[in-house]
Scaffold this motif. Sequence first.
Motif, PDB file in Angstrom:
ATOM      1  N   LEU A   1     106.513  41.905  67.224  1.00 11.88           N
ATOM      2  CA  LEU A   1     105.952  43.242  67.357  1.00 11.88           C
ATOM      3  C   LEU A   1     107.023  44.311  67.486  1.00 11.88           C
ATOM      4  O   LEU A   1     106.897  45.395  66.925  1.00 11.88           O
ATOM      5  CB  LEU A   1     105.005  43.295  68.562  1.00 11.88           C
ATOM      6  N   PHE A   2     108.106  44.007  68.220  1.00  7.19           N
ATOM      7  CA  PHE A   2     109.090  45.084  68.367  1.00  7.19           C
ATOM      8  C   PHE A   2     109.844  45.350  67.065  1.00  7.19           C
ATOM      9  O   PHE A   2     110.369  46.439  66.852  1.00  7.19           O
ATOM     10  CB  PHE A   2     109.995  44.931  69.606  1.00  7.19           C
ATOM     11  N   ARG A   3     109.815  44.385  66.161  1.00  6.72           N
ATOM     12  CA  ARG A   3     110.380  44.654  64.835  1.00  6.72           C
ATOM     13  C   ARG A   3     109.533  45.717  64.104  1.00  6.72           C
ATOM     14  O   ARG A   3     110.059  46.612  63.448  1.00  6.72           O
ATOM     15  CB  ARG A   3     110.423  43.359  64.026  1.00  6.72           C
ATOM     16  N   LEU A   4     108.208  45.599  64.235  1.00  2.00           N
ATOM     17  CA  LEU A   4     107.296  46.582  63.626  1.00  2.00           C
ATOM     18  C   LEU A   4     107.458  47.957  64.283  1.00  2.00           C
ATOM     19  O   LEU A   4     107.419  48.986  63.606  1.00  2.00           O
ATOM     20  CB  LEU A   4     105.839  46.115  63.766  1.00  2.00           C
ATOM     21  N   ILE A   5     107.640  47.956  65.604  1.00  5.58           N
ATOM     22  CA  ILE A   5     107.812  49.218  66.332  1.00  5.58           C
ATOM     23  C   ILE A   5     109.118  49.890  65.922  1.00  5.58           C
ATOM     24  O   ILE A   5     109.157  51.110  65.688  1.00  5.58           O
ATOM     25  CB  ILE A   5     107.769  48.962  67.856  1.00  5.58           C
TER      26      ILE A   5
ATOM     27  N   CYS B   1     119.170  43.243  69.505  1.00  3.70           N
ATOM     28  CA  CYS B   1     118.303  42.730  68.442  1.00  3.70           C
ATOM     29  C   CYS B   1     117.394  43.851  67.926  1.00  3.70           C
ATOM     30  O   CYS B   1     117.266  44.074  66.714  1.00  3.70           O
ATOM     31  CB  CYS B   1     117.489  41.561  68.993  1.00  3.70           C
ATOM     32  N   TRP B   2     116.754  44.585  68.853  1.00  2.00           N
ATOM     33  CA  TRP B   2     115.856  45.700  68.520  1.00  2.00           C
ATOM     34  C   TRP B   2     116.615  46.757  67.721  1.00  2.00           C
ATOM     35  O   TRP B   2     116.129  47.240  66.686  1.00  2.00           O
ATOM     36  CB  TRP B   2     115.315  46.286  69.820  1.00  2.00           C
ATOM     37  N   LEU B   3     117.791  47.126  68.212  1.00  2.00           N
ATOM     38  CA  LEU B   3     118.570  48.198  67.578  1.00  2.00           C
ATOM     39  C   LEU B   3     119.068  47.797  66.195  1.00  2.00           C
ATOM     40  O   LEU B   3     119.180  48.631  65.293  1.00  2.00           O
ATOM     41  CB  LEU B   3     119.750  48.594  68.477  1.00  2.00           C
ATOM     42  N   ASN B   4     119.330  46.514  66.025  1.00  2.00           N
ATOM     43  CA  ASN B   4     119.740  46.016  64.707  1.00  2.00           C
ATOM     44  C   ASN B   4     118.606  46.179  63.701  1.00  2.00           C
ATOM     45  O   ASN B   4     118.809  46.654  62.581  1.00  2.00           O
ATOM     46  CB  ASN B   4     120.167  44.551  64.818  1.00  2.00           C
ATOM     47  N   TYR B   5     117.382  45.799  64.106  1.00  2.00           N
ATOM     48  CA  TYR B   5     116.198  46.004  63.246  1.00  2.00           C
ATOM     49  C   TYR B   5     116.042  47.492  62.919  1.00  2.00           C
ATOM     50  O   TYR B   5     115.786  47.866  61.775  1.00  2.00           O
ATOM     51  CB  TYR B   5     114.920  45.541  63.964  1.00  2.00           C
ATOM     52  N   TYR B   6     116.164  48.317  63.947  1.00  2.00           N
ATOM     53  CA  TYR B   6     115.980  49.758  63.770  1.00  2.00           C
ATOM     54  C   TYR B   6     116.991  50.329  62.774  1.00  2.00           C
ATOM     55  O   TYR B   6     116.620  51.080  61.859  1.00  2.00           O
ATOM     56  CB  TYR B   6     116.108  50.478  65.123  1.00  2.00           C
ATOM     57  N   LEU B   7     118.251  49.990  62.941  1.00  5.38           N
ATOM     58  CA  LEU B   7     119.300  50.551  62.067  1.00  5.38           C
ATOM     59  C   LEU B   7     119.131  50.079  60.624  1.00  5.38           C
ATOM     60  O   LEU B   7     119.356  50.852  59.684  1.00  5.38           O
ATOM     61  CB  LEU B   7     120.692  50.187  62.602  1.00  5.38           C
TER      62      LEU B   7
ATOM     63  N   ALA C   1     123.322  46.590  55.259  1.00  3.97           N
ATOM     64  CA  ALA C   1     124.015  45.820  56.290  1.00  3.97           C
ATOM     65  C   ALA C   1     124.414  46.739  57.444  1.00  3.97           C
ATOM     66  O   ALA C   1     124.891  47.853  57.237  1.00  3.97           O
ATOM     67  CB  ALA C   1     125.250  45.154  55.696  1.00  3.97           C
ATOM     68  N   VAL C   2     124.189  46.254  58.635  1.00  2.56           N
ATOM     69  CA  VAL C   2     124.503  47.019  59.844  1.00  2.56           C
ATOM     70  C   VAL C   2     125.673  46.329  60.542  1.00  2.56           C
ATOM     71  O   VAL C   2     125.675  45.117  60.721  1.00  2.56           O
ATOM     72  CB  VAL C   2     123.266  47.054  60.772  1.00  2.56           C
ATOM     73  N   THR C   3     126.672  47.104  60.936  1.00  3.16           N
ATOM     74  CA  THR C   3     127.848  46.514  61.579  1.00  3.16           C
ATOM     75  C   THR C   3     127.629  46.386  63.087  1.00  3.16           C
ATOM     76  O   THR C   3     126.882  47.175  63.682  1.00  3.16           O
ATOM     77  CB  THR C   3     129.099  47.380  61.342  1.00  3.16           C
ATOM     78  N   PRO C   4     128.286  45.408  63.726  1.00  3.18           N
ATOM     79  CA  PRO C   4     128.185  45.273  65.189  1.00  3.18           C
ATOM     80  C   PRO C   4     128.606  46.552  65.915  1.00  3.18           C
ATOM     81  O   PRO C   4     128.033  46.890  66.953  1.00  3.18           O
ATOM     82  CB  PRO C   4     129.147  44.123  65.497  1.00  3.18           C
ATOM     83  N   ARG C   5     129.573  47.284  65.363  1.00  2.81           N
ATOM     84  CA  ARG C   5     130.037  48.524  66.000  1.00  2.81           C
ATOM     85  C   ARG C   5     128.920  49.579  66.004  1.00  2.81           C
ATOM     86  O   ARG C   5     128.740  50.297  66.990  1.00  2.81           O
ATOM     87  CB  ARG C   5     131.264  49.067  65.269  1.00  2.81           C
ATOM     88  N   GLU C   6     128.163  49.661  64.904  1.00  8.91           N
ATOM     89  CA  GLU C   6     127.056  50.618  64.829  1.00  8.91           C
ATOM     90  C   GLU C   6     125.991  50.303  65.885  1.00  8.91           C
ATOM     91  O   GLU C   6     125.458  51.206  66.534  1.00  8.91           O
ATOM     92  CB  GLU C   6     126.417  50.583  63.431  1.00  8.91           C
ATOM     93  N   VAL C   7     125.713  49.015  66.030  1.00  4.17           N
ATOM     94  CA  VAL C   7     124.701  48.592  67.011  1.00  4.17           C
ATOM     95  C   VAL C   7     125.189  48.884  68.429  1.00  4.17           C
ATOM     96  O   VAL C   7     124.447  49.409  69.266  1.00  4.17           O
ATOM     97  CB  VAL C   7     124.373  47.086  66.854  1.00  4.17           C
ATOM     98  N   GLU C   8     126.453  48.581  68.686  1.00  2.00           N
ATOM     99  CA  GLU C   8     127.029  48.807  70.014  1.00  2.00           C
ATOM    100  C   GLU C   8     127.065  50.296  70.366  1.00  2.00           C
ATOM    101  O   GLU C   8     126.765  50.698  71.498  1.00  2.00           O
ATOM    102  CB  GLU C   8     128.451  48.217  70.074  1.00  2.00           C
TER     103      GLU C   8
END
Length: 290
Positions: A67-71, A203-209, A224-231
């Motif tokens: 569900l949080f992937r959909l959100i 995990c949530w922020l990775n889906y969002y980005l 592709a999302v980089t670990p730095r972007e998520v952090e």
Amino acid sequence: MRDAVLVRVYGERTELLVDRENEVRNFQLLRAHGCAPKLYCTFQNGLCYEFLPGMALDPEHILEPRLFRLIAWEMAKIHAIHANGCLPKPGLWSKMYRYFTLVKDSFNSSLSQSIPSVEVLEQEMAWLKEHLSQLDSPIVFCHNDLLCKNIIYNEKKGHVRFIDYEYAGYNYQAFDIGNHFNEFAGVNEVDYSLYPSRETQLCWLNYYLQAHKQLCKEGWGGTAVTPREVEKLYVQVNKFALASHFFWAFWALIQNQFSTIDFDFLRYAVIRFNQYFKVKPQVSALEMPK
């Protein structure tokens, strides 16, 4: 239920908190982008709109990755709405200061035992504005009030939709997400042990980005999302979650004075202020990735 409509009548003195003309404009903007139900009519103290079939979520639901992937996707979709070439200002500070003025004007000694003094509140707001304004969080179109019950899950269609646009408007991207993470704690029985863990947030922020890049058509070579972007977003979000505590604590103090709803608004304000001061030391120590 296919013929059902929703009629909302505005609460007592809510015009102090909500710009109703702005709410209707935001409703129409979100509808134009497929993010809101049909608005059928407005009247002097309310509006009438399409009923969205589905289930209003609870805190245990928004913790589920399915569900949080959909959100995260739906929030990215709203954040991708463009401002037609103009660079909008974030609504956070002007609204927070307006709420603070209302609180200050009605401040009384019976409240002062439960909540910080006017001087402390003013100092903390100044600190928030100075500290958070430097984080370079993008200004995007935000829902600004994404508590569980404002998320409708349609299992049949496999999507979520957000409702209630009273507080929607351009604001910091990280505020909208941080505010949603605070809502993991619930409203009636607030429990901040439910605030998402670092692992869940990443995990949530990775889906969002991923969704945001895809929707904004960034990087044609892929999303592709980089670990730095998520952090980086993780740090921004947790810092802006502090502002969310202050904003809704002020809101609750105003509601405490005027609302006829059977809810302990003063207790809620105290909980939000307490959580702010509890997490501020560790959150303010977070550093942006190099």
